[in-house]
Design a protein around this motif. Structure first.
Motif, PDB file in Angstrom:
ATOM      1  N   PHE A  74      -5.622  -2.931  -5.409  1.00 20.23           N
ATOM      2  CA  PHE A  74      -5.743  -1.959  -4.369  1.00 20.23           C
ATOM      3  C   PHE A  74      -6.130  -2.429  -4.058  1.00 20.23           C
ATOM      4  O   PHE A  74      -6.355  -1.745  -2.607  1.00 20.23           O
ATOM      5  CB  PHE A  74      -5.044  -0.309  -5.153  1.00 20.23           C
ATOM      6  N   CYS A  75      -7.552  -2.135  -4.674  1.00 21.71           N
ATOM      7  CA  CYS A  75      -8.710  -1.865  -4.188  1.00 21.71           C
ATOM      8  C   CYS A  75      -9.049  -3.300  -3.148  1.00 21.71           C
ATOM      9  O   CYS A  75      -9.656  -2.783  -1.831  1.00 21.71           O
ATOM     10  CB  CYS A  75     -10.104  -2.234  -4.645  1.00 21.71           C
ATOM     11  N   SER A  76      -8.691  -4.217  -3.303  1.00 18.08           N
ATOM     12  CA  SER A  76      -8.660  -5.370  -2.461  1.00 18.08           C
ATOM     13  C   SER A  76      -8.049  -4.712  -1.352  1.00 18.08           C
ATOM     14  O   SER A  76      -8.125  -6.382  -0.744  1.00 18.08           O
ATOM     15  CB  SER A  76      -8.171  -6.477  -3.292  1.00 18.08           C
ATOM     16  N   LEU A  77      -7.693  -4.329  -1.127  1.00 17.44           N
ATOM     17  CA  LEU A  77      -6.391  -4.428   0.114  1.00 17.44           C
ATOM     18  C   LEU A  77      -7.546  -3.438   1.434  1.00 17.44           C
ATOM     19  O   LEU A  77      -7.173  -3.628   2.392  1.00 17.44           O
ATOM     20  CB  LEU A  77      -5.110  -3.575   0.461  1.00 17.44           C
ATOM     21  N   MET A  78      -8.165  -2.774   0.823  1.00 17.63           N
ATOM     22  CA  MET A  78      -9.164  -1.597   2.065  1.00 17.63           C
ATOM     23  C   MET A  78     -10.153  -2.553   2.396  1.00 17.63           C
ATOM     24  O   MET A  78     -10.559  -3.816   1.982  1.00 17.63           O
ATOM     25  CB  MET A  78      -9.715  -1.240   1.139  1.00 17.63           C
ATOM     26  N   ASN A  79     -10.442  -2.674   3.998  1.00 20.73           N
ATOM     27  CA  ASN A  79     -11.855  -3.124   4.307  1.00 20.73           C
ATOM     28  C   ASN A  79     -12.657  -2.916   3.672  1.00 20.73           C
ATOM     29  O   ASN A  79     -12.590  -1.602   3.008  1.00 20.73           O
ATOM     30  CB  ASN A  79     -11.887  -2.784   5.289  1.00 20.73           C
ATOM     31  N   ASP A  80     -13.983  -2.828   3.711  1.00 21.22           N
ATOM     32  CA  ASP A  80     -14.920  -2.797   3.365  1.00 21.22           C
ATOM     33  C   ASP A  80     -15.500  -1.369   3.466  1.00 21.22           C
ATOM     34  O   ASP A  80     -15.989  -1.223   2.017  1.00 21.22           O
ATOM     35  CB  ASP A  80     -16.460  -4.015   3.508  1.00 21.22           C
ATOM     36  N   PHE A  81     -15.673  -1.351   4.280  1.00 19.29           N
ATOM     37  CA  PHE A  81     -16.241   0.473   4.436  1.00 19.29           C
ATOM     38  C   PHE A  81     -15.388   1.105   3.801  1.00 19.29           C
ATOM     39  O   PHE A  81     -15.932   2.237   2.864  1.00 19.29           O
ATOM     40  CB  PHE A  81     -15.896   0.695   6.240  1.00 19.29           C
ATOM     41  N   ASN A  82     -13.871   1.415   3.851  1.00 12.93           N
ATOM     42  CA  ASN A  82     -13.201   2.094   3.112  1.00 12.93           C
ATOM     43  C   ASN A  82     -13.556   1.920   1.473  1.00 12.93           C
ATOM     44  O   ASN A  82     -13.709   3.053   0.624  1.00 12.93           O
ATOM     45  CB  ASN A  82     -11.691   2.291   3.557  1.00 12.93           C
ATOM     46  N   ARG A  83     -13.228   0.513   1.106  1.00 11.53           N
ATOM     47  CA  ARG A  83     -13.490   0.309  -0.027  1.00 11.53           C
ATOM     48  C   ARG A  83     -15.216   1.255  -1.162  1.00 11.53           C
ATOM     49  O   ARG A  83     -14.271   1.421  -1.596  1.00 11.53           O
ATOM     50  CB  ARG A  83     -13.722  -0.720  -0.631  1.00 11.53           C
ATOM     51  N   ASP A  84     -16.317   0.983  -0.223  1.00 16.96           N
ATOM     52  CA  ASP A  84     -17.476   1.671  -0.872  1.00 16.96           C
ATOM     53  C   ASP A  84     -16.954   2.894  -1.003  1.00 16.96           C
ATOM     54  O   ASP A  84     -17.847   3.141  -1.800  1.00 16.96           O
ATOM     55  CB  ASP A  84     -18.210   1.223   0.157  1.00 16.96           C
ATOM     56  N   TRP A  85     -16.001   3.996  -0.509  1.00 11.65           N
ATOM     57  CA  TRP A  85     -16.728   5.358  -0.921  1.00 11.65           C
ATOM     58  C   TRP A  85     -15.119   5.242  -1.802  1.00 11.65           C
ATOM     59  O   TRP A  85     -15.372   6.474  -2.637  1.00 11.65           O
ATOM     60  CB  TRP A  85     -16.012   6.033   0.133  1.00 11.65           C
ATOM     61  N   ALA A  86     -13.623   5.058  -0.875  1.00 13.25           N
ATOM     62  CA  ALA A  86     -12.752   5.374  -2.235  1.00 13.25           C
ATOM     63  C   ALA A  86     -12.100   4.632  -3.218  1.00 13.25           C
ATOM     64  O   ALA A  86     -11.645   5.336  -3.988  1.00 13.25           O
ATOM     65  CB  ALA A  86     -11.711   4.268  -1.072  1.00 13.25           C
ATOM     66  N   GLU A  87     -13.216   3.762  -3.942  1.00 14.35           N
ATOM     67  CA  GLU A  87     -12.473   3.434  -4.990  1.00 14.35           C
ATOM     68  C   GLU A  87     -13.703   4.535  -6.173  1.00 14.35           C
ATOM     69  O   GLU A  87     -13.697   3.830  -7.702  1.00 14.35           O
ATOM     70  CB  GLU A  87     -13.187   1.668  -5.635  1.00 14.35           C
ATOM     71  N   LYS A  88     -14.004   4.822  -5.801  1.00 14.83           N
ATOM     72  CA  LYS A  88     -14.926   6.187  -6.001  1.00 14.83           C
ATOM     73  C   LYS A  88     -13.913   6.980  -6.531  1.00 14.83           C
ATOM     74  O   LYS A  88     -14.237   7.773  -8.046  1.00 14.83           O
ATOM     75  CB  LYS A  88     -15.880   6.707  -5.522  1.00 14.83           C
ATOM     76  N   GLY A 135      -6.275   9.557   3.927  1.00 13.14           N
ATOM     77  CA  GLY A 135      -5.324   9.023   4.308  1.00 13.14           C
ATOM     78  C   GLY A 135      -6.140   8.163   5.330  1.00 13.14           C
ATOM     79  O   GLY A 135      -7.001   8.148   5.614  1.00 13.14           O
ATOM     80  N   MET A 136      -5.415   6.696   5.711  1.00 15.04           N
ATOM     81  CA  MET A 136      -6.473   5.798   6.076  1.00 15.04           C
ATOM     82  C   MET A 136      -5.700   4.313   6.483  1.00 15.04           C
ATOM     83  O   MET A 136      -4.761   4.208   5.717  1.00 15.04           O
ATOM     84  CB  MET A 136      -7.830   4.771   5.234  1.00 15.04           C
ATOM     85  N   GLN A 137      -6.109   4.098   7.562  1.00 18.27           N
ATOM     86  CA  GLN A 137      -5.382   2.761   7.530  1.00 18.27           C
ATOM     87  C   GLN A 137      -5.798   1.620   7.572  1.00 18.27           C
ATOM     88  O   GLN A 137      -5.805   0.590   8.237  1.00 18.27           O
ATOM     89  CB  GLN A 137      -5.218   2.891   9.753  1.00 18.27           C
ATOM     90  N   GLY A 138      -7.658   1.530   7.515  1.00 19.31           N
ATOM     91  CA  GLY A 138      -8.512   0.497   7.089  1.00 19.31           C
ATOM     92  C   GLY A 138      -8.082  -0.336   6.104  1.00 19.31           C
ATOM     93  O   GLY A 138      -8.806  -0.505   5.131  1.00 19.31           O
ATOM     94  N   PHE A 139      -7.033  -0.964   6.244  1.00 21.42           N
ATOM     95  CA  PHE A 139      -6.943  -1.615   4.790  1.00 21.42           C
ATOM     96  C   PHE A 139      -6.535  -3.052   5.409  1.00 21.42           C
ATOM     97  O   PHE A 139      -5.367  -2.855   6.986  1.00 21.42           O
ATOM     98  CB  PHE A 139      -5.719  -1.279   3.798  1.00 21.42           C
ATOM     99  N   ASP A 140      -5.566  -3.721   5.003  1.00 16.68           N
ATOM    100  CA  ASP A 140      -4.868  -5.516   4.934  1.00 16.68           C
ATOM    101  C   ASP A 140      -3.019  -5.077   4.679  1.00 16.68           C
ATOM    102  O   ASP A 140      -2.691  -4.741   4.061  1.00 16.68           O
ATOM    103  CB  ASP A 140      -4.770  -6.554   4.063  1.00 16.68           C
ATOM    104  N   TYR A 141      -2.700  -4.519   5.692  1.00 18.87           N
ATOM    105  CA  TYR A 141      -1.187  -4.385   5.903  1.00 18.87           C
ATOM    106  C   TYR A 141      -0.227  -5.186   5.031  1.00 18.87           C
ATOM    107  O   TYR A 141       1.013  -5.231   4.665  1.00 18.87           O
ATOM    108  CB  TYR A 141      -1.012  -3.597   7.097  1.00 18.87           C
ATOM    109  N   LYS A 142      -0.319  -6.915   6.065  1.00 18.34           N
ATOM    110  CA  LYS A 142       0.590  -7.659   5.369  1.00 18.34           C
ATOM    111  C   LYS A 142       0.043  -7.726   3.962  1.00 18.34           C
ATOM    112  O   LYS A 142       0.954  -7.786   3.400  1.00 18.34           O
ATOM    113  CB  LYS A 142       0.072  -8.719   6.349  1.00 18.34           C
ATOM    114  N   LYS A 143      -1.330  -7.651   3.741  1.00 17.33           N
ATOM    115  CA  LYS A 143      -1.945  -7.993   2.373  1.00 17.33           C
ATOM    116  C   LYS A 143      -1.062  -7.214   1.515  1.00 17.33           C
ATOM    117  O   LYS A 143      -0.657  -7.585   0.518  1.00 17.33           O
ATOM    118  CB  LYS A 143      -2.883  -8.420   2.110  1.00 17.33           C
TER     119      LYS A 143
END
Length: 196
Positions: A74-88, A135-143
């Motif tokens: 799930f973490c790998s789906l997000m862009n770097d910006f979102n991953r930095d905060w969301a994975e906490k 909620g966020m859209q900064g992730f890879d929808y296809k992946k």
């Protein structure tokens, strides 16, 4: 919830009288993991009761908590910006919607609209519990479709980070979120025709 929370008071004002729950709901990025599976399931329970066309209940929520083996997927789906905060946070959720009706197989034009109602129920229940559902859209929808084995006939709609509230001041300046206002009513509501 009968009053505005301290972090919202003075920053958000409704033009008409509504429940403070709506004003208390916003999407901070400072997350912690001080919640449990029962809290998370209660959010999905609130989502379950959303209205939908023909009661089709088009929404599907796939999730992983930070304790799950699938967390890194799930973490790998997000862009770097979102991953930095969301994975906490405590959980990450991918929201999808079924594009056809169960009862006749025909196209459900409102599948996204109905799934949005379910997401809003989840977000409001999180606010009621003083939790965060961002909620966020900064992730890879296809992946996401590939990694989570989402079949044809379903559309990936969004991703949600869920957790308890953290301290915004501990985030870098560009990640901090404050409760914000909304457009004036006359910018979103018109009587009779599209008069904006």
């Amino acid at each position: 919830m009968k009053e505005l929370r301290e972090d919202v008071e003075g920053k958000r004002n409704a033009e008409y009288e509504i429940s403070p729950l709506f004003l208390n709901r916003y999407s901070p990025r400072a997350l912690e993991r001080d919640m449990n599976q029962e809290d998370l399931m209660a959010l999905f329970e609130a989502a379950r009761w959303a209205p939908s066309s023909y009661n089709n209940q088009s929404w599907r929520f796939m999730y992983a908590t930070y304790e799950d083996q699938e967390w890194e997927d799930f973490c790998s789906l997000m862009n770097d910006f979102n991953r930095d905060w969301a994975e906490k946070g405590y959980a990450l959720v991918v929201v999808a919607s079924k594009t056809t009706f169960d009862h006749n197989g025909e196209e459900s034009i409102t599948h996204s609209f109905d799934t949005g109602a379910a997401w809003e129920n989840l977000a409001l229940e999180a606010a009621r519990r003083d939790l965060v559902a961002h909620g966020m859209q900064g992730f890879d929808y296809k992946k996401a479709k590939e990694v989570l084995d989402i079949p044809e006939g379903f559309e990936v709609e969004a991703m949600v980070a869920i957790g308890s509230k953290g301290d915004e001041s501990e985030l870098p300046e560009d990640m901090r979120v404050e409760p914000n206002g909304r457009k004036d009513m006359d910018e979103i509501v018109a009587q009779g025709s599209f008069d904006f």
